[in-house]
Design an enzyme around this catalytic site. Structure first.
Site: not given
Ligand code: SUG
Length: 445
Positions: A28, A175, A212, A246, A367
């Site tokens: 995404a 993480e 990660r 994750h 998240c």
């Molecule tokens: O670390 N997105 C975060 C989303 C974290 C989701 N957390 C869990 N699944 N628990 C990440 O990838 C995208 C920021 C950007 O592209 O502007 C970002 O950091």
């Protein structure tokens, strides 16, 4: 056994929320790179989700956003002059580093820390290790301020052990709770802790996308917390390859219920056996497995079905699955959700919540929250000003409406006015949330 409940601490979405495509392997985030964000709508969506959960009767807390841009970071890498000059030069010369400094990524509180409730720790304290988040530059800027934030929220060292993050080295890439699941008979009873990891520190990693979480990081967390009944299942490489950066993108669990996609774990049979063995004499785990035929992995990741909050609501026998609206809009994901909540299993209901602004960066309902199983005494010792109430909701809503922009394109991040706007907003927030006048770096300067 002390009575305990599951509290949630959500990251309040910050004024620089934007789409910079900073996270490889987070589909995404990659897909929406360069899209125009609406920080005001994002923050209001987050607050509405907190209100939904609080209204169900679960204790809810608010974690403050970080001060962005991270000027200390930009100065550390050689940009100098006054703040506006630092930012202007960073955008001109190294836009990718500038955008890391502007990310509002601390909103994803599931990555704030890994938590061991007092029922599972030998010293009877609630233990937290803030995640070092070394796998992505923009996220590696979070741990210091997150540690401060957790210590403000949980101030009593007799009850709460907020550790330092693990060493910020690739070997200990961590993480946080996004890769941890705790199962139990009741929240206050001893639990089984699943620490799910993607790679081993000394094994070569050849995946297209980063894994990660290292096994060594979680072993260190479990060791320092003294976490009881810890097991260490491996994330399936195919899931990481498909965009499950994750484990909480393909798995969620609470109480006795573990809901997961068949491709979540490298060895599903081994995982089930390990959970059963660890739970022996405590509870009978219920495995709810969603097959590839019912919901293909790609659609599971697109819809974020497994990134739902699985909530035990006071007064209800069965769990509520609070899913993103994207699940409702995906015929296959919705059918799977409804199937899961029908029948006699532990999940009795699906509800939907709109967190689209965060979802476009790969951050679903799960998240945005850090789960904290807390006893009544621990709840009473937490900072009351961060506890979500209808009054706090109204105050924060008004604050967001007054302080946030409703549009932020990547090019607009370079607007020097954004620095002062953010600081004024956050300075006011420290009063609202009772954080003290020295909480943010700019307040200490
Ligand atoms: O670390 N997105 C975060 C989303 C974290 C989701 N957390 C869990 N699944 N628990 C990440 O990838 C995208 C920021 C950007 O592209 O502007 C970002 O950091």
């Amino acid at each position: 056994m002390n009575h305990a409940v599951e509290a949630n601490a959500d990251g309040l979405i910050g004024p620089t929320h934007n789409y910079a495509g900073l996270s490889p392997g987070n589909l995404a985030s990659e897909r929406n790179r360069g899209a125009v964000a609406d920080p005001r709508a994002a923050a209001l969506q987050g607050l509405r989700k907190m209100a939904r959960v609080a209204d169900l009767g679960l204790p809810q807390f608010v974690l403050p956003p970080h001060d962005r841009p991270d000027l200390a970071f930009l100065r550390e890498i050689g940009f100098s002059g006054d703040d506006a000059a630092v930012v202007a030069r960073a955008w001109r010369e190294t836009p990718v580093l500038a955008s890391a400094a502007f990310s509002a990524s601390s909103m994803w509180a599931a990555n704030a820390a890994t938590v061991t409730p007092s029922a599972d720790s030998p010293d009877g304290r609630l233990h937290l290790t803030p995640a070092n988040l070394v796998s992505n530059l923009h996220r590696s800027l979070e741990p210091e301020q997150t540690t401060r934030a957790l210590r403000r929220m949980l101030p009593d060292p007799e009850r709460f052990a907020v550790h330092a993050p693990l060493p910020a080295r690739p070997h200990f890439a961590d993480e946080g709770a996004a890769n941890h699941v705790r199962l139990c008979a009741e929240h206050g009873a001893p639990g089984v802790n699943l620490f799910v990891w993607g790679r081993e520190a000394y094994a070569p990693w050849t995946g297209r996308f980063p894994a990660r979480q290292t096994r060594e990081a979680f072993q260190a967390v479990a060791r320092r917390h003294g976490t009881g009944r810890a097991i260490f299942p491996r994330q399936c490489a195919r899931a990481i390859e498909a965009g499950a950066f994750h484990n909480d993108v393909v798995c969620v669990g609470v109480r006795t219920a573990l809901l997961f996609h068949e491709a979540a774990f490298e060895d599903t049979a081994g995982l089930k056996a390990a959970v059963r063995t660890a739970a022996h004499g405590l509870f009978e785990p219920v495995f709810i497995e969603v097959s590839e035929a019912e919901l293909p992995l790609d659609e599971a990741i697109r819809s974020y079905l497994f990134n739902s909050q699985l909530l035990q609501v006071p007064g209800r026998d069965r769990l509520v699955l609070l899913a993103p609206v994207e699940v409702q809009e995906s015929p296959q994901a919705r059918a799977a959700a409804e199937r899961i909540a029908s029948g006699n299993g532990p999940i009795g209901e699906v509800a939907y919540v709109d967190v689209r602004q965060s979802m476009r960066n790969g951050g679903g309902p799960a998240c945005l929250r850090l789960r904290l199983v807390m006893t009544d005494a621990e709840l009473a010792a937490a900072n009351p000003a961060q506890r979500f109430t209808p009054e706090l909701h109204a105050t924060l809503r008004a604050w967001v409406q007054r302080r946030y922009r409703d549009r932020l394109a990547e090019t607009e991040l370079a607007d020097p006015a954004l620095i002062a706007e953010g600081r004024e907003a956050l300075d006011e927030l420290t009063t609202i949330l009772g954080l003290g006048g020295d909480f943010y770096p700019f307040q200490r300067a």
